[in-house]
Enzyme design. Sequence first.
Site, mmCIF file in Angstrom:
data_model
loop_
_atom_site.group_PDB
_atom_site.id
_atom_site.type_symbol
_atom_site.label_atom_id
_atom_site.label_comp_id
_atom_site.label_asym_id
_atom_site.label_seq_id
_atom_site.Cartn_x
_atom_site.Cartn_y
_atom_site.Cartn_z
ATOM 1 N N ARG A 101 0.826 -1.207 0.000
ATOM 2 C CA ARG A 101 0.000 0.000 0.000
ATOM 3 C C ARG A 101 0.859 1.254 0.000
ATOM 4 O O ARG A 101 1.880 1.324 0.673
ATOM 5 C CB ARG A 101 -0.920 0.005 1.221
ATOM 6 C CG ARG A 101 -1.901 1.172 1.234
ATOM 7 C CD ARG A 101 -2.649 1.268 2.548
ATOM 8 N NE ARG A 101 -3.557 0.161 2.744
ATOM 9 C CZ ARG A 101 -4.266 -0.015 3.866
ATOM 10 N NH1 ARG A 101 -4.133 0.831 4.873
ATOM 11 N NH2 ARG A 101 -5.077 -1.043 3.965
ATOM 12 N N ARG A 108 4.170 7.202 -5.940
ATOM 13 C CA ARG A 108 3.824 5.893 -6.495
ATOM 14 C C ARG A 108 5.066 5.164 -7.003
ATOM 15 O O ARG A 108 5.155 3.944 -6.949
ATOM 16 C CB ARG A 108 2.809 6.059 -7.627
ATOM 17 C CG ARG A 108 1.443 6.551 -7.171
ATOM 18 C CD ARG A 108 0.493 6.690 -8.362
ATOM 19 N NE ARG A 108 -0.833 7.150 -7.953
ATOM 20 C CZ ARG A 108 -1.210 8.411 -7.935
ATOM 21 N NH1 ARG A 108 -0.353 9.355 -8.293
ATOM 22 N NH2 ARG A 108 -2.434 8.745 -7.568
ATOM 23 N N ASN A 140 -0.220 0.126 -7.828
ATOM 24 C CA ASN A 140 0.693 1.232 -8.128
ATOM 25 C C ASN A 140 2.155 0.871 -7.916
ATOM 26 O O ASN A 140 2.462 0.037 -7.073
ATOM 27 C CB ASN A 140 0.341 2.440 -7.255
ATOM 28 C CG ASN A 140 -0.766 3.272 -7.859
ATOM 29 O OD1 ASN A 140 -0.795 3.494 -9.057
ATOM 30 N ND2 ASN A 140 -1.694 3.720 -7.023
ATOM 31 N N ARG A 171 -11.471 12.626 -12.042
ATOM 32 C CA ARG A 171 -11.239 13.686 -11.049
ATOM 33 C C ARG A 171 -11.176 15.051 -11.726
ATOM 34 O O ARG A 171 -11.729 16.036 -11.221
ATOM 35 C CB ARG A 171 -9.927 13.424 -10.303
ATOM 36 C CG ARG A 171 -9.980 12.279 -9.308
ATOM 37 C CD ARG A 171 -8.599 11.916 -8.795
ATOM 38 N NE ARG A 171 -8.658 10.967 -7.683
ATOM 39 C CZ ARG A 171 -7.709 10.095 -7.391
ATOM 40 N NH1 ARG A 171 -6.606 10.045 -8.140
ATOM 41 N NH2 ARG A 171 -7.836 9.276 -6.362
ATOM 42 N N HIS A 195 0.038 7.884 -14.630
ATOM 43 C CA HIS A 195 -0.929 8.010 -13.539
ATOM 44 C C HIS A 195 -0.136 8.440 -12.309
ATOM 45 O O HIS A 195 0.385 7.627 -11.568
ATOM 46 C CB HIS A 195 -1.630 6.674 -13.276
ATOM 47 C CG HIS A 195 -2.444 6.660 -12.008
ATOM 48 N ND1 HIS A 195 -3.495 7.520 -11.794
ATOM 49 C CD2 HIS A 195 -2.361 5.890 -10.897
ATOM 50 C CE1 HIS A 195 -4.022 7.276 -10.601
ATOM 51 N NE2 HIS A 195 -3.346 6.291 -10.034
ATOM 52 N N THR A 250 -6.957 5.193 -0.512
ATOM 53 C CA THR A 250 -8.028 5.508 -1.459
ATOM 54 C C THR A 250 -8.726 4.204 -1.815
ATOM 55 O O THR A 250 -8.099 3.147 -1.837
ATOM 56 C CB THR A 250 -7.490 6.158 -2.744
ATOM 57 O OG1 THR A 250 -6.577 5.257 -3.383
ATOM 58 C CG2 THR A 250 -6.775 7.462 -2.450
#
Length: 334
Positions: A101, A108, A140, A171, A195, A250
Site C-alpha cells: 500500500r 507511487r 501502483n 477527477r 498516472h 483511497t
Amino acid sequence: MASTKGKLIHEMVPSKERDPPHSKVTIVGVGQVGMAAAISVLLRDLADELALVDVVEDRLKGEMMDLLHGSLFLKTAKIVADKDYSVTAGSRLVVVTAGARQQEGESRLNLVQRNVNIFKFIIPNIVKYSPNCILLVVSNPVDILTYVAWKLSGLPKHRVIGSGCNLDSARFRYLMSERLGVNSASCHGWIIGEHGDSSVPVWSGVNVAGVGLQSLNPDIGTPKDGEDWKSVHKQVVDSAYEVIKLKGYTSWAIGLSVADLAETILKNLRRVHPVSTHCKGQHGVHDDVFLSLPCVLGSEGITDIINQTLKKEEEAQVQKSAETLWNVQKELTF
C-alpha cells in the site's frame, strides 16, 4: 433414500455438463481497493461469477462470507474465494489490485520494486489458469507494473491494460464541473501520460458541448492564466495524497473506475478510455513504456489508440512523462 434436495429438484442437465461462466471476473487482492472494485462490479451486474484471491486467508474468507451473506441482494450467481489460483480458472477479466500500500507522502514510483517482487508470483499464476483473459492492472505504480505484467505474462500487449488515467480524468472532469456548475458527464477533458505526478492535462481539448475552453481563455492551464485553471490539474495530482492523509487509503473512486473499465470490456462497448497501454512510437515516445492514451476498449482489450492532436508543449510533457517512468523502469530486476 433421497435427500431433501433430491426430492425438491429433478436434474435435467448434470452439473458437470453445464456451461462454464461466460463473464467470470477475478480480483486479486482483497484490500480496500480490491473490495471496492468487487462491490462496484457486483452492483453493476457485470459478472456471472466473481473470484477473489489473496494470501491473507482469514481476511479473504471473511470478505467472501460478508458478500455471500448479502447475495440475495445481488444478481451474480456465484462468488468464490481461495488463496489457490485454481479458483480463478476461466476468467474473462482479471483485475490485479494486490501490492504494497502507498503510504502518506510516498510517491507511487517509490513502491515499484516491492510490488514487482509480488507480481513475480501473481502474474504467472493468473495466466496458468486463465490464458485467454484480459489483464487489468490497478496496483501502483500502475504504468510500470502494467509493463511488468506484460513482460511476465507473455500475453499480447492489447490484452494487458493499466487502469492508468481513467480515474485522473474523472477527477479532472469533476473539478471542472465544480468550477463551471455543469454536470461532470458534460465536461470533457483528458489526463494522459503517467498516472501520477507527471500526468499531462490536455488543455487544448477541454470543452463543454464542443466549446473549447482554450478558445475562451487562451492562457488556460498556463502560469499567465488569471483564473488559475492550472490548480485544477494540481488538485488532480494531489487528490490521492490528500485522501490518503485523511483516511489512510483511497478506495471508492478507484473501485468505481475499475467497474467502469470492466463494463466497457465485458459488454464490448468500444468506449474510449484513458488507460495505460504500450505507447512506444506514440507522440515521440521511443522507450518501451506504458502510459495512458485514449484507447478504444472492448472484448478483445485495447483494439485502437486514438491519435489525439496535441500541442507541442503537451507532446513534450508526454515525452517527459515517458522519460520519468523509463528512468525507474530500466533499473528494475524481474
